[in-house]
Design a protein around this motif. Structure first.
Motif, PDB file in Angstrom:
ATOM      1  N   ILE A   1      77.785  45.160  33.872  1.00  0.00           N
ATOM      2  CA  ILE A   1      77.944  43.857  34.536  1.00  0.00           C
ATOM      3  C   ILE A   1      76.867  43.681  35.616  1.00  0.00           C
ATOM      4  O   ILE A   1      76.315  42.596  35.774  1.00  0.00           O
ATOM      5  N   THR A   2      76.562  44.776  36.334  1.00  0.00           N
ATOM      6  CA  THR A   2      75.481  44.696  37.342  1.00  0.00           C
ATOM      7  C   THR A   2      74.181  44.288  36.649  1.00  0.00           C
ATOM      8  O   THR A   2      73.457  43.412  37.125  1.00  0.00           O
ATOM      9  N   GLY A   3      73.900  44.916  35.511  1.00  0.00           N
ATOM     10  CA  GLY A   3      72.680  44.603  34.760  1.00  0.00           C
ATOM     11  C   GLY A   3      72.668  43.140  34.321  1.00  0.00           C
ATOM     12  O   GLY A   3      71.661  42.442  34.454  1.00  0.00           O
ATOM     13  N   LEU A   4      73.815  42.663  33.848  1.00  0.00           N
ATOM     14  CA  LEU A   4      73.894  41.268  33.386  1.00  0.00           C
ATOM     15  C   LEU A   4      73.791  40.285  34.554  1.00  0.00           C
ATOM     16  O   LEU A   4      73.265  39.188  34.407  1.00  0.00           O
ATOM     17  N   MET A   5      74.289  40.704  35.716  1.00  0.00           N
ATOM     18  CA  MET A   5      74.165  39.870  36.926  1.00  0.00           C
ATOM     19  C   MET A   5      72.678  39.740  37.302  1.00  0.00           C
ATOM     20  O   MET A   5      72.214  38.657  37.655  1.00  0.00           O
ATOM     21  N   ILE A   6      71.981  40.872  37.230  1.00  0.00           N
ATOM     22  CA  ILE A   6      70.551  40.867  37.559  1.00  0.00           C
ATOM     23  C   ILE A   6      69.814  39.956  36.577  1.00  0.00           C
ATOM     24  O   ILE A   6      68.978  39.145  36.964  1.00  0.00           O
ATOM     25  N   ARG A   7      70.180  40.085  35.300  1.00  0.00           N
ATOM     26  CA  ARG A   7      69.562  39.233  34.269  1.00  0.00           C
ATOM     27  C   ARG A   7      69.813  37.759  34.584  1.00  0.00           C
ATOM     28  O   ARG A   7      68.916  36.927  34.522  1.00  0.00           O
ATOM     29  N   ALA A   8      71.069  37.442  34.930  1.00  0.00           N
ATOM     30  CA  ALA A   8      71.447  36.053  35.203  1.00  0.00           C
ATOM     31  C   ALA A   8      70.696  35.508  36.423  1.00  0.00           C
ATOM     32  O   ALA A   8      70.186  34.387  36.399  1.00  0.00           O
ATOM     33  N   LEU A   9      70.619  36.309  37.483  1.00  0.00           N
ATOM     34  CA  LEU A   9      69.904  35.865  38.692  1.00  0.00           C
ATOM     35  C   LEU A   9      68.446  35.597  38.371  1.00  0.00           C
ATOM     36  O   LEU A   9      67.874  34.589  38.777  1.00  0.00           O
ATOM     37  N   LYS A  10      67.865  36.521  37.608  1.00  0.00           N
ATOM     38  CA  LYS A  10      66.444  36.403  37.287  1.00  0.00           C
ATOM     39  C   LYS A  10      66.184  35.142  36.475  1.00  0.00           C
ATOM     40  O   LYS A  10      65.249  34.392  36.756  1.00  0.00           O
ATOM     41  N   ARG A  11      67.024  34.899  35.478  1.00  0.00           N
ATOM     42  CA  ARG A  11      66.848  33.705  34.638  1.00  0.00           C
ATOM     43  C   ARG A  11      66.954  32.419  35.439  1.00  0.00           C
ATOM     44  O   ARG A  11      66.372  31.417  35.132  1.00  0.00           O
ATOM     45  N   ARG A  12      67.797  32.451  36.494  1.00  0.00           N
ATOM     46  CA  ARG A  12      67.951  31.261  37.337  1.00  0.00           C
ATOM     47  C   ARG A  12      66.822  31.133  38.350  1.00  0.00           C
ATOM     48  O   ARG A  12      66.804  30.192  39.133  1.00  0.00           O
ATOM     49  N   GLY A  13      65.958  32.136  38.371  1.00  0.00           N
ATOM     50  CA  GLY A  13      64.857  32.104  39.334  1.00  0.00           C
ATOM     51  C   GLY A  13      65.290  32.548  40.722  1.00  0.00           C
ATOM     52  O   GLY A  13      64.589  32.326  41.702  1.00  0.00           O
ATOM     53  N   ASN A  14      66.465  33.165  40.817  1.00  0.00           N
ATOM     54  CA  ASN A  14      66.935  33.688  42.103  1.00  0.00           C
ATOM     55  C   ASN A  14      66.303  35.047  42.356  1.00  0.00           C
ATOM     56  O   ASN A  14      66.959  36.095  42.251  1.00  0.00           O
ATOM     57  N   VAL A  15      65.026  35.045  42.644  1.00  0.00           N
ATOM     58  CA  VAL A  15      64.280  36.285  42.855  1.00  0.00           C
ATOM     59  C   VAL A  15      63.544  36.218  44.191  1.00  0.00           C
ATOM     60  O   VAL A  15      63.387  35.113  44.730  1.00  0.00           O
ATOM     61  N   PRO A  16      63.044  37.310  44.716  1.00  0.00           N
ATOM     62  CA  PRO A  16      63.183  38.677  44.236  1.00  0.00           C
ATOM     63  C   PRO A  16      64.583  39.262  44.483  1.00  0.00           C
ATOM     64  O   PRO A  16      65.271  38.878  45.410  1.00  0.00           O
ATOM     65  N   ILE A  17      64.927  40.169  43.586  1.00  0.00           N
ATOM     66  CA  ILE A  17      66.237  40.822  43.640  1.00  0.00           C
ATOM     67  C   ILE A  17      66.030  42.295  43.962  1.00  0.00           C
ATOM     68  O   ILE A  17      65.160  42.939  43.376  1.00  0.00           O
ATOM     69  N   LEU A  18      66.855  42.825  44.860  1.00  0.00           N
ATOM     70  CA  LEU A  18      66.872  44.277  45.056  1.00  0.00           C
ATOM     71  C   LEU A  18      68.107  44.808  44.340  1.00  0.00           C
ATOM     72  O   LEU A  18      69.232  44.419  44.657  1.00  0.00           O
ATOM     73  N   ALA A  19      67.899  45.668  43.338  1.00  0.00           N
ATOM     74  CA  ALA A  19      69.017  46.279  42.614  1.00  0.00           C
ATOM     75  C   ALA A  19      69.259  47.661  43.215  1.00  0.00           C
ATOM     76  O   ALA A  19      68.364  48.489  43.233  1.00  0.00           O
ATOM     77  N   VAL A  20      70.464  47.883  43.742  1.00  0.00           N
ATOM     78  CA  VAL A  20      70.779  49.163  44.372  1.00  0.00           C
ATOM     79  C   VAL A  20      71.747  49.933  43.477  1.00  0.00           C
ATOM     80  O   VAL A  20      72.839  49.448  43.176  1.00  0.00           O
ATOM     81  N   ASP A  21      71.328  51.119  43.058  1.00  0.00           N
ATOM     82  CA  ASP A  21      72.217  51.977  42.284  1.00  0.00           C
ATOM     83  C   ASP A  21      72.925  52.903  43.260  1.00  0.00           C
ATOM     84  O   ASP A  21      72.335  53.847  43.773  1.00  0.00           O
ATOM     85  N   ALA A  22      74.200  52.598  43.546  1.00  0.00           N
ATOM     86  CA  ALA A  22      74.938  53.394  44.526  1.00  0.00           C
ATOM     87  C   ALA A  22      75.826  54.425  43.835  1.00  0.00           C
ATOM     88  O   ALA A  22      76.708  55.011  44.448  1.00  0.00           O
ATOM     89  N   ASP A  23      75.603  54.644  42.536  1.00  0.00           N
ATOM     90  CA  ASP A  23      76.366  55.654  41.806  1.00  0.00           C
ATOM     91  C   ASP A  23      75.547  56.942  41.804  1.00  0.00           C
ATOM     92  O   ASP A  23      74.362  56.921  41.446  1.00  0.00           O
ATOM     93  N   SER A  24      76.193  58.070  42.198  1.00  0.00           N
ATOM     94  CA  SER A  24      75.425  59.323  42.252  1.00  0.00           C
ATOM     95  C   SER A  24      74.985  59.745  40.851  1.00  0.00           C
ATOM     96  O   SER A  24      74.021  60.480  40.672  1.00  0.00           O
ATOM     97  N   ASN A  25      75.719  59.257  39.848  1.00  0.00           N
ATOM     98  CA  ASN A  25      75.295  59.487  38.472  1.00  0.00           C
ATOM     99  C   ASN A  25      74.374  58.320  38.083  1.00  0.00           C
ATOM    100  O   ASN A  25      74.761  57.372  37.435  1.00  0.00           O
ATOM    101  N   VAL A  26      73.138  58.450  38.559  1.00  0.00           N
ATOM    102  CA  VAL A  26      72.170  57.347  38.521  1.00  0.00           C
ATOM    103  C   VAL A  26      71.879  56.844  37.105  1.00  0.00           C
ATOM    104  O   VAL A  26      71.471  57.629  36.250  1.00  0.00           O
ATOM    105  N   ASN A  27      72.111  55.565  36.814  1.00  0.00           N
ATOM    106  CA  ASN A  27      71.716  55.051  35.498  1.00  0.00           C
ATOM    107  C   ASN A  27      71.446  53.547  35.436  1.00  0.00           C
ATOM    108  O   ASN A  27      71.241  52.993  34.354  1.00  0.00           O
ATOM    109  N   LEU A  28      71.421  52.893  36.598  1.00  0.00           N
ATOM    110  CA  LEU A  28      71.180  51.444  36.572  1.00  0.00           C
ATOM    111  C   LEU A  28      69.759  51.121  36.112  1.00  0.00           C
ATOM    112  O   LEU A  28      69.551  50.218  35.296  1.00  0.00           O
ATOM    113  N   ALA A  29      68.784  51.878  36.633  1.00  0.00           N
ATOM    114  CA  ALA A  29      67.379  51.622  36.285  1.00  0.00           C
ATOM    115  C   ALA A  29      67.209  51.655  34.763  1.00  0.00           C
ATOM    116  O   ALA A  29      66.659  50.729  34.166  1.00  0.00           O
ATOM    117  N   GLU A  30      67.748  52.697  34.161  1.00  0.00           N
ATOM    118  CA  GLU A  30      67.629  52.861  32.718  1.00  0.00           C
ATOM    119  C   GLU A  30      68.289  51.683  31.978  1.00  0.00           C
ATOM    120  O   GLU A  30      67.737  51.145  31.018  1.00  0.00           O
TER     121      GLU A  30
END
Ligand code: ATP
Ligand code: MG
Length: 252
Positions: free
Chosen positions: A18-47
């Motif tokens: 859902i975080t990834g889809l939110m980022i996609r949605a913001l970007k498509r709307r031109g709501n940029v720049p976006i800072l995506a923060v991966d606060a999970d110690s099991n890091v995988n948002l970037a991927e």
């Protein structure tokens, strides 16, 4: 001031998706720049959104004591920390990603934590939109990565346990007196109509309404072929649902 969106819920519920889809949605709307923060110690948002993995904030903190001992003369500790943290910031088109990594361990150099919070606050100020993918469970919410959250998505699945956990998260937020402007109860992976027993559970836990995200076969297909969610087509049912939630969050 940045607009901060965060996603919370129990393990495997779909927070990163859902975080990834939110980022996609913001970007498509031109709501940029976006800072995506991966606060999970099991890091995988970037991927998930098709970014390479940078050095985590946790790793920078762990190595900081030895970095200080090799610090060039005349350099302030804070400057060095900023340099090191900037190495972990992965920059992309309209979206930058930073991963928090592991929390404070026993060997941590503690004054660094205050500097870290300051760094993140200053970093976030450069972005009109910040999206945070949280760790499962609830304790991490008290880590208060950022001072304020404008929109918190509390995610459940269409099961009694999921809804009970979502209720607990909502109650914990109240207890911790976190500064959250609005929360959005979201049910992910819905297939068809909700069972009456689930409807009853929602009511029992005091949720007045919910935002639904359907089970999306395309997400599964993308997962299997390791394709980033950013590339999902506009007609993906989950994409459509998350776009709608964002419209609600950021009222036009
Ligand atoms: N709406 C959906 N339709 C189909 N598959 C989904 C949907 N949402 C999530 N998934 C799948 O469910 C799995 C778990 O999702 P995800 O990794 O986003 O959960 P998470 O809450 O971030 O997990 P964790 O607590 O481990 O961080 C993934 O394989 C993902 O592709
Ligand atoms: Mg996740």
């Amino acid at each position: 001031m940045s607009f901060v969106i965060a996603v919370a819920g129990k393990g495997g519920i779909g927070k990163t998706t859902i975080t990834g889809l939110m980022i996609r949605a913001l970007k498509r709307r031109g709501n940029v720049p976006i800072l995506a923060v991966d606060a999970d110690s099991n890091v995988n948002l970037a991927e998930t959104i098709g970014f390479p993995q940078g050095k985590t904030v946790g790793a920078v903190r762990e190595n900081f004591s030895s970095d200080i001992s090799n610090m060039p003369p005349g350099m302030a500790k804070e400057t060095l920390l900023e340099l090191k943290l900037n190495e972990g910031l992965i920059e992309g088109e309209g979206v930058d990603v930073i991963a928090m990594g592991r929390g404070e361990g026993p060997g941590c150099y503690c004054p660094v934590n205050n500097m870290l919070r300051r760094f993140l606050d200053i970093l976030a100020k450069n972005y009109p939109f910040v999206v945070i993918d949280n760790e499962a469970g609830m304790e991490h919410l008290s880590r208060r990565i950022l001072q304020r959250i404008d929109a918190l998505l509390i995610v459940s699945d269409p099961t009694p346990k999921g809804i009970m956990t979502a209720g607990r998260i909502r109650d914990l937020i109240k207890e911790l007196e976190l500064s959250i402007e609005n929360s959005y109860f979201t049910i992910n992976r819905i297939q068809g109509k909700l069972e009456p027993v689930i409807e009853a559970e929602i009511e029992k836990h005091g949720f007045k309404s919910f935002y639904g995200i359907p089970m999306d076969k395309l997400i599964y297909d993308y997962d299997l072929s390791l394709k980033p969610l950013m590339d999902l087509p506009d007609e993906s049912v989950a994409v459509v649902a998350v776009n709608k939630i964002l419209d609600e969050i950021i009222k036009l």
